[in-house]
Write a protein that holds these residues in place. Structure first.
Motif, PDB file in Angstrom:
ATOM      1  N   LEU A  73       1.006  -1.076   0.066  1.00 37.72           N
ATOM      2  CA  LEU A  73       0.119  -0.063   0.041  1.00 37.72           C
ATOM      3  C   LEU A  73       0.859   1.120   0.056  1.00 37.72           C
ATOM      4  CD1 LEU A  73      -2.993   1.400   0.368  1.00 37.72           C
ATOM      5  CD2 LEU A  73      -2.480   1.233   2.681  1.00 37.72           C
ATOM      6  N   GLN A  74       1.849   1.262   0.949  1.00 33.23           N
ATOM      7  CA  GLN A  74       2.682   2.526   0.886  1.00 33.23           C
ATOM      8  C   GLN A  74       3.385   2.435  -0.316  1.00 33.23           C
ATOM      9  OE1 GLN A  74       5.115   1.562   4.289  1.00 33.23           O
ATOM     10  NE2 GLN A  74       3.676   2.466   5.735  1.00 33.23           N
ATOM     11  N   SER A  75       3.853   1.442  -1.006  1.00 31.11           N
ATOM     12  CA  SER A  75       4.730   1.443  -2.275  1.00 31.11           C
ATOM     13  C   SER A  75       3.668   2.124  -3.489  1.00 31.11           C
ATOM     14  CB  SER A  75       4.944   0.128  -2.735  1.00 31.11           C
ATOM     15  OG  SER A  75       5.607   0.238  -3.877  1.00 31.11           O
ATOM     16  N   ALA A  76       2.362   1.632  -3.351  1.00 26.46           N
ATOM     17  CA  ALA A  76       1.442   1.707  -4.377  1.00 26.46           C
ATOM     18  C   ALA A  76       1.014   3.570  -4.103  1.00 26.46           C
ATOM     19  CB  ALA A  76       0.077   1.146  -4.143  1.00 26.46           C
ATOM     20  N   ARG A  77       1.011   3.842  -2.903  1.00 28.35           N
ATOM     21  CA  ARG A  77       0.737   5.350  -2.565  1.00 28.35           C
ATOM     22  C   ARG A  77       1.964   6.292  -3.176  1.00 28.35           C
ATOM     23  NH1 ARG A  77      -2.174   5.317   3.225  1.00 28.35           N
ATOM     24  NH2 ARG A  77      -4.290   4.481   2.596  1.00 28.35           N
ATOM     25  N   LEU A  78       3.040   5.699  -2.745  1.00 29.51           N
ATOM     26  CA  LEU A  78       4.181   6.591  -3.254  1.00 29.51           C
ATOM     27  C   LEU A  78       4.419   6.587  -4.684  1.00 29.51           C
ATOM     28  CD1 LEU A  78       6.782   7.785  -2.453  1.00 29.51           C
ATOM     29  CD2 LEU A  78       7.969   5.854  -2.584  1.00 29.51           C
ATOM     30  N   ALA A  79       4.100   5.415  -5.577  1.00 31.95           N
ATOM     31  CA  ALA A  79       3.973   5.452  -6.987  1.00 31.95           C
ATOM     32  C   ALA A  79       2.760   6.440  -7.516  1.00 31.95           C
ATOM     33  CB  ALA A  79       3.784   4.157  -7.480  1.00 31.95           C
ATOM     34  N   ASP A  80       1.456   6.163  -6.761  1.00 30.88           N
ATOM     35  CA  ASP A  80       0.350   7.065  -7.091  1.00 30.88           C
ATOM     36  C   ASP A  80       0.904   8.720  -6.848  1.00 30.88           C
ATOM     37  OD1 ASP A  80      -2.190   7.902  -7.983  1.00 30.88           O
ATOM     38  OD2 ASP A  80      -2.603   8.053  -5.791  1.00 30.88           O
ATOM     39  N   GLU A  81       1.790   8.948  -5.870  1.00 28.41           N
ATOM     40  CA  GLU A  81       1.885  10.261  -5.728  1.00 28.41           C
ATOM     41  C   GLU A  81       2.869  10.789  -6.646  1.00 28.41           C
ATOM     42  OE1 GLU A  81       3.410  10.558  -1.828  1.00 28.41           O
ATOM     43  OE2 GLU A  81       1.204  10.395  -0.849  1.00 28.41           O
ATOM     44  N   GLN A  82       4.049   9.913  -6.896  1.00 26.80           N
ATOM     45  CA  GLN A  82       4.993  10.198  -8.127  1.00 26.80           C
ATOM     46  C   GLN A  82       4.326  10.481  -9.404  1.00 26.80           C
ATOM     47  OE1 GLN A  82       7.547   7.006  -7.431  1.00 26.80           O
ATOM     48  NE2 GLN A  82       8.899   7.926  -6.070  1.00 26.80           N
ATOM     49  N   ALA A  83       3.446   9.474  -9.596  1.00 28.36           N
ATOM     50  CA  ALA A  83       2.544   9.506 -10.988  1.00 28.36           C
ATOM     51  C   ALA A  83       1.748  10.829 -10.914  1.00 28.36           C
ATOM     52  CB  ALA A  83       1.778   8.381 -11.121  1.00 28.36           C
ATOM     53  N   ALA A  84       0.964  11.098  -9.735  1.00 29.43           N
ATOM     54  CA  ALA A  84       0.319  12.336  -9.839  1.00 29.43           C
ATOM     55  C   ALA A  84       1.076  13.574  -9.855  1.00 29.43           C
ATOM     56  CB  ALA A  84      -0.479  12.288  -8.523  1.00 29.43           C
ATOM     57  N   ALA A  85       2.259  13.602  -9.325  1.00 30.90           N
ATOM     58  CA  ALA A  85       3.363  14.732  -9.274  1.00 30.90           C
ATOM     59  C   ALA A  85       3.876  14.671 -10.882  1.00 30.90           C
ATOM     60  CB  ALA A  85       4.432  14.680  -8.716  1.00 30.90           C
ATOM     61  N   ALA A  86       3.974  13.649 -11.568  1.00 19.85           N
ATOM     62  CA  ALA A  86       4.459  13.753 -13.099  1.00 19.85           C
ATOM     63  C   ALA A  86       3.430  14.239 -14.061  1.00 19.85           C
ATOM     64  CB  ALA A  86       4.741  12.357 -13.417  1.00 19.85           C
ATOM     65  N   VAL A  87       1.965  13.936 -13.491  1.00 22.53           N
ATOM     66  CA  VAL A  87       0.925  14.173 -14.338  1.00 22.53           C
ATOM     67  C   VAL A  87       0.597  15.809 -13.880  1.00 22.53           C
ATOM     68  CG1 VAL A  87      -1.549  14.152 -14.617  1.00 22.53           C
ATOM     69  CG2 VAL A  87      -0.157  11.993 -14.326  1.00 22.53           C
ATOM     70  N   ALA A  88       1.014  16.086 -12.841  1.00 19.99           N
ATOM     71  CA  ALA A  88       0.722  17.675 -12.731  1.00 19.99           C
ATOM     72  C   ALA A  88       2.025  18.415 -13.309  1.00 19.99           C
ATOM     73  CB  ALA A  88       0.853  18.013 -11.065  1.00 19.99           C
ATOM     74  N   GLU A  89       2.953  17.824 -13.371  1.00 19.86           N
ATOM     75  CA  GLU A  89       4.252  18.415 -14.102  1.00 19.86           C
ATOM     76  C   GLU A  89       3.945  18.589 -15.501  1.00 19.86           C
ATOM     77  OE1 GLU A  89       7.769  20.446 -14.899  1.00 19.86           O
ATOM     78  OE2 GLU A  89       6.690  20.272 -12.919  1.00 19.86           O
ATOM     79  N   LEU A  90       3.285  17.317 -16.149  1.00 21.15           N
ATOM     80  CA  LEU A  90       3.026  17.191 -17.663  1.00 21.15           C
ATOM     81  C   LEU A  90       1.964  18.219 -17.888  1.00 21.15           C
ATOM     82  CD1 LEU A  90       3.647  13.591 -18.363  1.00 21.15           C
ATOM     83  CD2 LEU A  90       4.890  15.597 -19.037  1.00 21.15           C
ATOM     84  N   ASP A  91       0.974  18.160 -17.086  1.00 18.74           N
ATOM     85  CA  ASP A  91      -0.260  19.195 -17.254  1.00 18.74           C
ATOM     86  C   ASP A  91       0.316  20.581 -17.137  1.00 18.74           C
ATOM     87  OD1 ASP A  91      -2.140  17.359 -17.345  1.00 18.74           O
ATOM     88  OD2 ASP A  91      -2.848  17.407 -15.330  1.00 18.74           O
ATOM     89  N   GLY A  92       0.971  21.063 -16.401  1.00 18.05           N
ATOM     90  CA  GLY A  92       1.775  22.453 -16.468  1.00 18.05           C
ATOM     91  C   GLY A  92       2.355  22.671 -17.695  1.00 18.05           C
ATOM     92  N   GLN A  93       3.302  21.843 -18.023  1.00 19.54           N
ATOM     93  CA  GLN A  93       3.891  21.702 -19.399  1.00 19.54           C
ATOM     94  C   GLN A  93       3.081  21.873 -20.499  1.00 19.54           C
ATOM     95  OE1 GLN A  93       6.984  18.728 -19.703  1.00 19.54           O
ATOM     96  NE2 GLN A  93       8.096  19.293 -17.894  1.00 19.54           N
ATOM     97  N   LEU A  94       2.080  21.248 -20.422  1.00 20.97           N
ATOM     98  CA  LEU A  94       0.922  21.081 -21.638  1.00 20.97           C
ATOM     99  C   LEU A  94       0.443  22.601 -21.571  1.00 20.97           C
ATOM    100  CD1 LEU A  94      -0.549  19.620 -23.967  1.00 20.97           C
ATOM    101  CD2 LEU A  94      -2.186  18.620 -22.043  1.00 20.97           C
ATOM    102  N   ARG A  95      -0.063  23.015 -20.416  1.00 23.10           N
ATOM    103  CA  ARG A  95      -0.749  24.335 -20.217  1.00 23.10           C
ATOM    104  C   ARG A  95       0.221  25.271 -20.920  1.00 23.10           C
ATOM    105  NH1 ARG A  95      -2.571  22.580 -15.414  1.00 23.10           N
ATOM    106  NH2 ARG A  95      -0.697  23.557 -14.298  1.00 23.10           N
ATOM    107  N   ASP A  96       1.567  25.446 -20.623  1.00 24.47           N
ATOM    108  CA  ASP A  96       2.329  26.296 -20.889  1.00 24.47           C
ATOM    109  C   ASP A  96       2.458  26.091 -22.386  1.00 24.47           C
ATOM    110  OD1 ASP A  96       2.936  27.320 -18.501  1.00 24.47           O
ATOM    111  OD2 ASP A  96       4.913  26.131 -18.174  1.00 24.47           O
ATOM    112  N   ASN A  97       2.595  24.996 -22.950  1.00 20.06           N
ATOM    113  CA  ASN A  97       2.749  24.691 -24.415  1.00 20.06           C
ATOM    114  C   ASN A  97       1.545  25.295 -25.156  1.00 20.06           C
ATOM    115  OD1 ASN A  97       2.022  22.743 -26.892  1.00 20.06           O
ATOM    116  ND2 ASN A  97       4.440  22.931 -26.730  1.00 20.06           N
TER     117      ASN A  97
END
Length: 190
Positions: free
Chosen positions: A33-57
């Motif tokens: 669970l902790q590993s999945a949550r960490l992976a989810d947080e990392q994926a969410a951060a990556a999605v948020a980063e990509l969303d920001g880059q996509l908005r900038d683009n």
């Protein structure tokens, strides 16, 4: 105290650390669970980063598209201006050529008028000098003396165009205010 398992055998305690209990199913589930949550947080951060880059683009693309539209409009304006300038240049060249023709004609008229003026001035100067010379030397020019007939009168018209019976010379007629006939020089062709 919990110990870490031995590297070779997990059920044997590591003598340096102590005895280790094998992980329970709950521990495994918690770790997953902790590993999945960490992976989810990392994926969410990556999605948020990509969303920001996509908005900038997207914003950059929108700005570039607007700039491109403005530049295309400017290019179209410049092309129209170039076309208008080319037409105006052609008209100006035509007008300049016509103005040069008009100037050449005006120069020719000025040269012709100056030549006529010079001839008139020269003729007037010759006439005045001739009149001055004749008035300064009366009766010495045989060509202008009126021949006399048997009765002492004139046989024809005098040099000033008077009728018969007039006597005297051109100088006396000139002194009376009459001008003798002038001799004109041949004209030079223009």
């Amino acid at each position: 105290m919990s110990a870490t398992p031995h590297a070779d055998n997990p059920s044997v305690p590591d003598p340096t650390v102590g005895w280790v209990h094998p992980p329970s199913a709950l521990d495994k589930r918690r770790a997953k669970l902790q590993s999945a949550r960490l992976a989810d947080e990392q994926a969410a951060a990556a999605v948020a980063e990509l969303d920001g880059q996509l908005r900038d683009n997207t914003e950059s693309n929108r700005q570039n598209d607007a700039s491109l539209t403005i530049l295309r409009d400017r290019v179209a304006e410049l092309e129209k201006t170039l076309k208008a300038d080319a037409k105006k240049g052609a008209k100006l060249r035509k007008a300049r050529d016509r103005a040069r023709e008009v100037r050449a004609e005006a120069q020719q008229r000025a040269v012709t008028a100056e030549a006529k003026y010079e001839r008139a001035v020269l003729a007037d100067l010759v006439r005045r000098e001739k009149d001055n010379d004749l008035s300064a030397h009366p009766g010495t020019h045989p060509a202008l003396v009126t021949p006399t007939g048997p009765d002492g009168g004139s046989e024809g018209s005098g040099p000033d165009g008077t009728g018969p019976g007039t006597t005297g010379t051109a100088a006396s007629n000139n002194a009376a205010g009459h001008r003798p006939a002038t001799v004109t020089s041949p004209r030079t062709p223009m």
